[in-house]
Design a protein around this motif. Structure first.
Motif, PDB file in Angstrom:
ATOM      1  N   UNK A 191      27.462  73.507  51.797  1.00 49.17           N
ATOM      2  CA  UNK A 191      27.584  72.058  51.677  1.00 49.17           C
ATOM      3  C   UNK A 191      26.310  71.361  51.236  1.00 49.17           C
ATOM      4  N   UNK A 192      25.235  72.156  50.914  1.00 43.45           N
ATOM      5  CA  UNK A 192      23.967  71.540  50.552  1.00 43.45           C
ATOM      6  C   UNK A 192      24.083  70.729  49.267  1.00 43.45           C
ATOM      7  N   UNK A 193      24.779  71.287  48.273  1.00 45.73           N
ATOM      8  CA  UNK A 193      24.926  70.567  47.024  1.00 45.73           C
ATOM      9  C   UNK A 193      25.679  69.265  47.232  1.00 45.73           C
ATOM     10  N   UNK A 194      26.670  69.307  48.113  1.00 48.70           N
ATOM     11  CA  UNK A 194      27.415  68.087  48.415  1.00 48.70           C
ATOM     12  C   UNK A 194      26.499  67.049  49.042  1.00 48.70           C
ATOM     13  N   UNK A 195      25.567  67.515  49.886  1.00 46.66           N
ATOM     14  CA  UNK A 195      24.624  66.581  50.516  1.00 46.66           C
ATOM     15  C   UNK A 195      23.690  65.968  49.480  1.00 46.66           C
ATOM     16  N   UNK A 196      23.273  66.799  48.502  1.00 47.37           N
ATOM     17  CA  UNK A 196      22.425  66.281  47.434  1.00 47.37           C
ATOM     18  C   UNK A 196      23.146  65.161  46.685  1.00 47.37           C
ATOM     19  N   UNK A 197      24.393  65.441  46.307  1.00 47.92           N
ATOM     20  CA  UNK A 197      25.163  64.472  45.533  1.00 47.92           C
ATOM     21  C   UNK A 197      25.434  63.222  46.366  1.00 47.92           C
ATOM     22  N   UNK A 198      25.587  63.395  47.671  1.00 46.52           N
ATOM     23  CA  UNK A 198      25.901  62.274  48.548  1.00 46.52           C
ATOM     24  C   UNK A 198      24.819  61.196  48.500  1.00 46.52           C
ATOM     25  N   UNK A 199      23.573  61.618  48.201  1.00 45.96           N
ATOM     26  CA  UNK A 199      22.487  60.647  48.091  1.00 45.96           C
ATOM     27  C   UNK A 199      22.819  59.592  47.048  1.00 45.96           C
ATOM     28  N   UNK A 200      23.547  60.007  46.001  1.00 46.46           N
ATOM     29  CA  UNK A 200      23.861  59.089  44.910  1.00 46.46           C
ATOM     30  C   UNK A 200      24.894  58.041  45.300  1.00 46.46           C
ATOM     31  N   UNK A 201      25.486  58.177  46.490  1.00 47.78           N
ATOM     32  CA  UNK A 201      26.460  57.178  46.947  1.00 47.78           C
ATOM     33  C   UNK A 201      25.794  56.021  47.687  1.00 47.78           C
ATOM     34  N   UNK A 202      24.471  56.117  47.933  1.00 45.96           N
ATOM     35  CA  UNK A 202      23.778  55.028  48.612  1.00 45.96           C
ATOM     36  C   UNK A 202      23.820  53.769  47.738  1.00 45.96           C
ATOM     37  N   UNK A 203      24.194  52.662  48.340  1.00 47.82           N
ATOM     38  CA  UNK A 203      24.373  51.442  47.545  1.00 47.82           C
ATOM     39  C   UNK A 203      23.065  50.942  46.953  1.00 47.82           C
ATOM     40  N   UNK A 204      21.941  51.079  47.701  1.00 50.92           N
ATOM     41  CA  UNK A 204      20.679  50.590  47.145  1.00 50.92           C
ATOM     42  C   UNK A 204      20.189  51.475  46.004  1.00 50.92           C
ATOM     43  N   UNK A 205      20.521  52.779  46.069  1.00 46.20           N
ATOM     44  CA  UNK A 205      20.161  53.675  44.972  1.00 46.20           C
ATOM     45  C   UNK A 205      21.004  53.372  43.736  1.00 46.20           C
ATOM     46  N   UNK A 206      22.288  53.164  43.932  1.00 46.72           N
ATOM     47  CA  UNK A 206      23.166  52.828  42.803  1.00 46.72           C
ATOM     48  C   UNK A 206      22.724  51.534  42.137  1.00 46.72           C
ATOM     49  N   UNK A 207      22.352  50.561  42.953  1.00 47.34           N
ATOM     50  CA  UNK A 207      21.904  49.280  42.409  1.00 47.34           C
ATOM     51  C   UNK A 207      20.579  49.451  41.664  1.00 47.34           C
ATOM     52  N   UNK A 208      19.706  50.311  42.189  1.00 51.70           N
ATOM     53  CA  UNK A 208      18.429  50.560  41.520  1.00 51.70           C
ATOM     54  C   UNK A 208      18.651  51.186  40.146  1.00 51.70           C
ATOM     55  N   UNK A 209      19.631  52.089  40.031  1.00 52.92           N
ATOM     56  CA  UNK A 209      19.935  52.725  38.741  1.00 52.92           C
ATOM     57  C   UNK A 209      20.480  51.692  37.757  1.00 52.92           C
ATOM     58  N   UNK A 210      21.361  50.805  38.233  1.00 49.57           N
ATOM     59  CA  UNK A 210      21.895  49.743  37.375  1.00 49.57           C
ATOM     60  C   UNK A 210      20.767  48.828  36.906  1.00 49.57           C
ATOM     61  N   UNK A 211      19.842  48.513  37.796  1.00 50.20           N
ATOM     62  CA  UNK A 211      18.700  47.670  37.435  1.00 50.20           C
ATOM     63  C   UNK A 211      17.871  48.348  36.342  1.00 50.20           C
ATOM     64  N   UNK A 212      17.696  49.659  36.460  1.00 46.06           N
ATOM     65  CA  UNK A 212      16.964  50.402  35.427  1.00 46.06           C
ATOM     66  C   UNK A 212      17.641  50.275  34.074  1.00 46.06           C
ATOM     67  N   UNK A 213      18.963  50.461  34.044  1.00 49.64           N
ATOM     68  CA  UNK A 213      19.701  50.362  32.773  1.00 49.64           C
ATOM     69  C   UNK A 213      19.498  48.984  32.147  1.00 49.64           C
ATOM     70  N   UNK A 214      19.641  47.937  32.946  1.00 53.84           N
ATOM     71  CA  UNK A 214      19.551  46.569  32.422  1.00 53.84           C
ATOM     72  C   UNK A 214      18.118  46.204  32.030  1.00 53.84           C
ATOM     73  N   UNK A 215      17.143  46.589  32.869  1.00 49.24           N
ATOM     74  CA  UNK A 215      15.749  46.260  32.571  1.00 49.24           C
ATOM     75  C   UNK A 215      15.277  46.994  31.314  1.00 49.24           C
ATOM     76  N   UNK A 216      15.588  48.280  31.213  1.00 47.72           N
ATOM     77  CA  UNK A 216      15.223  49.024  30.012  1.00 47.72           C
ATOM     78  C   UNK A 216      15.998  48.516  28.801  1.00 47.72           C
ATOM     79  N   UNK A 217      17.247  48.129  29.032  1.00 48.74           N
ATOM     80  CA  UNK A 217      18.036  47.551  27.950  1.00 48.74           C
ATOM     81  C   UNK A 217      17.414  46.280  27.413  1.00 48.74           C
ATOM     82  N   UNK A 218      16.850  45.466  28.305  1.00 48.58           N
ATOM     83  CA  UNK A 218      16.189  44.241  27.866  1.00 48.58           C
ATOM     84  C   UNK A 218      15.004  44.553  26.960  1.00 48.58           C
ATOM     85  N   UNK A 219      14.226  45.553  27.338  1.00 52.44           N
ATOM     86  CA  UNK A 219      13.063  45.933  26.528  1.00 52.44           C
ATOM     87  C   UNK A 219      13.505  46.403  25.147  1.00 52.44           C
ATOM     88  N   UNK A 220      14.529  47.248  25.090  1.00 56.39           N
ATOM     89  CA  UNK A 220      14.939  47.819  23.810  1.00 56.39           C
ATOM     90  C   UNK A 220      15.777  46.850  22.974  1.00 56.39           C
TER      91      UNK A 220
END
Length: 398
Positions: A191-220
């Motif tokens: 179940x270790x791999x499942x635990x690794x993937x589970x980190x990606x379900x954290x809401x603050x991490x998901x929001x941080x990734x979305x912020x990266x897409x939008x912020x980098x998108x603004x630059x480009x």
């Protein structure tokens, strides 16, 4: 410590240059391999898809390897892919070589950022990440222009051969100077791999990734079309624009270190500061773009604030993904690539609808403003779930 960070930064410079240098060589590649320029352009797309789609899976499958072994293996695969590109007899082989090369990109960059944080004091991790992010800035400001120059005069294969040589130097430096006593990942349990993937379900991490897409998108959104903007709106000649791009690159390097310093003090305050600066500078650049001298100043400032976001956003990911930071950083590398594509599309769409090339600047400011609002929301979510109001890099922010 400086030589370790230099070795990792050099590796990031290699993968960053390999990703973008092909754009400046499309006509040369198309002529040599008897394909159209649009077909040659798919070599950019193929690499980007490899980084974005496959990269996180490579990270997931290699997460238990010792860190030094992993970075050596990844750089070896990267070098092998570029050797294949040098000797590619036809377009299909070159495409396969590009895809092979891309498989190591996301994980190598993620591990490099993670190692920089691991090997640095808690209050210096943002600066350490800025040193790694410098590799991307140098790839844009130095690697891509030099690679294009070499390819135009000695053939595109010479460019990839030069990348192989630098990759070999990177391997040697990592082998000699990166410590072998880094924390060894534990053996995977059920179940270790499942635990690794589970980190990606954290809401603050998901929001941080979305912020990266939008912020980098603004630059480009702005940077993709900065050359026609400088020529058609500011009135600079082609020769002057080439010199101004060096000014832009210098601003990017300085901004990179400034972003790291801001993240040292307080991650979310650093991210918020650089995004506010992006909105303000993009609007100022728009307002002054018709005045050549002020436009040059605006270009420098845009380079500084635009590229200050990389260490800040990577530091944010590192701080909210203690359970699987390398996987999260790899996903965020994919997010940066998605942001590149989003920005190029948005800027092109604005121009195609008749608003003119100058309009990419307020469009970019709008996208940066959205990422800023999401950052403020994320910061508020952090405060509602942890008693600490000041969260350092390397601490848990969820």
């Amino acid at each position: 410590m400086p030589i370790v960070l230099f070795a990792l930064m050099l590796g990031v410079f290699c993968v960053g240059t390999a990703e973008i240098v092909i754009s400046g060589l499309l006509p040369v590649v198309a002529t040599d391999l008897a394909v159209t320029v649009p077909d040659a352009g798919l070599l950019v797309t193929g690499y980007a898809l490899g980084v974005t789609i496959v990269g996180p899976f490579v990270t997931l499958l290699t997460t238990r390897l010792p860190r030094k072994t992993l970075v050596l293996l990844l750089m070896g695969v990267f070098a092998l892919g570029n050797v294949a590109a040098v000797f590619a007899p036809d377009y299909d082989t070159l495409m396969a070589a590009r895809i092979l090369t891309s498989l190591s990109h996301g994980t190598f960059v993620a591990v490099a950022f993670n190692l920089a944080a691991m090997l640095s004091p808690a209050d210096k991790q943002g600066s350490a990440m800025a040193k790694i992010a410098l590799g991307f800035n140098l790839a844009n400001a130095l690697g891509a222009p030099l690679g294009t120059f070499v390819g135009q005069h000695l053939g595109w294969r010479a460019t990839f051969l030069a990348i192989v040589v630098i990759a070999g130097l990177t391997v040697a430096l990592i082998a000699l100077f990166v410590p072998s006593t880094l924390p060894r990942p534990e053996r995977p349990e059920k179940g270790a791999l499942r635990s690794e993937v589970k980190v990606l379900t954290q809401r603050n991490l998901q929001l941080a990734v979305v912020i990266t897409v939008l912020a980098q998108g603004a630059v480009f959104t702005a940077s993709t079309y900065v050359v026609p903007l400088l020529m058609d709106v500011s009135g600079f000649s082609a020769g002057t624009v080439a010199a101004l791009l060096v000014v832009f690159g210098v601003g990017a390097v300085l901004g990179n270190f400034a972003g790291g310093k801001l993240a040292d003090g307080h991650v979310m305050r650093g991210v918020t500061t650089v995004l506010v600066a992006n909105v303000v500078v993009l609007l100022l650049f728009w307002a002054t773009s018709t005045v050549p001298v002020l436009s040059a100043v605006g270009l420098f400032l845009f380079g500084a604030v635009g590229f200050s976001i990389i260490p800040s956003l990577q530091a944010r990911i590192q701080s909210v993904a203690d359970a699987a930071p390398t996987l999260a950083l790899s996903v965020n590398v994919s997010a940066f690539n998605l942001g590149n594509g989003l920005g190029a599309w948005l800027g092109g769409a604005v121009i195609d609808r008749g608003f003119g090339v100058r309009s990419v600047l307020p469009a970019a400011a709008g996208l940066a403003a959205v990422s800023l609002l999401l950052t403020l929301l994320s910061w508020r979510m952090d405060r509602s779930t942890t008693p600490a109001e000041k969260v350092k890099v390397g601490s848990t922010e969820d």
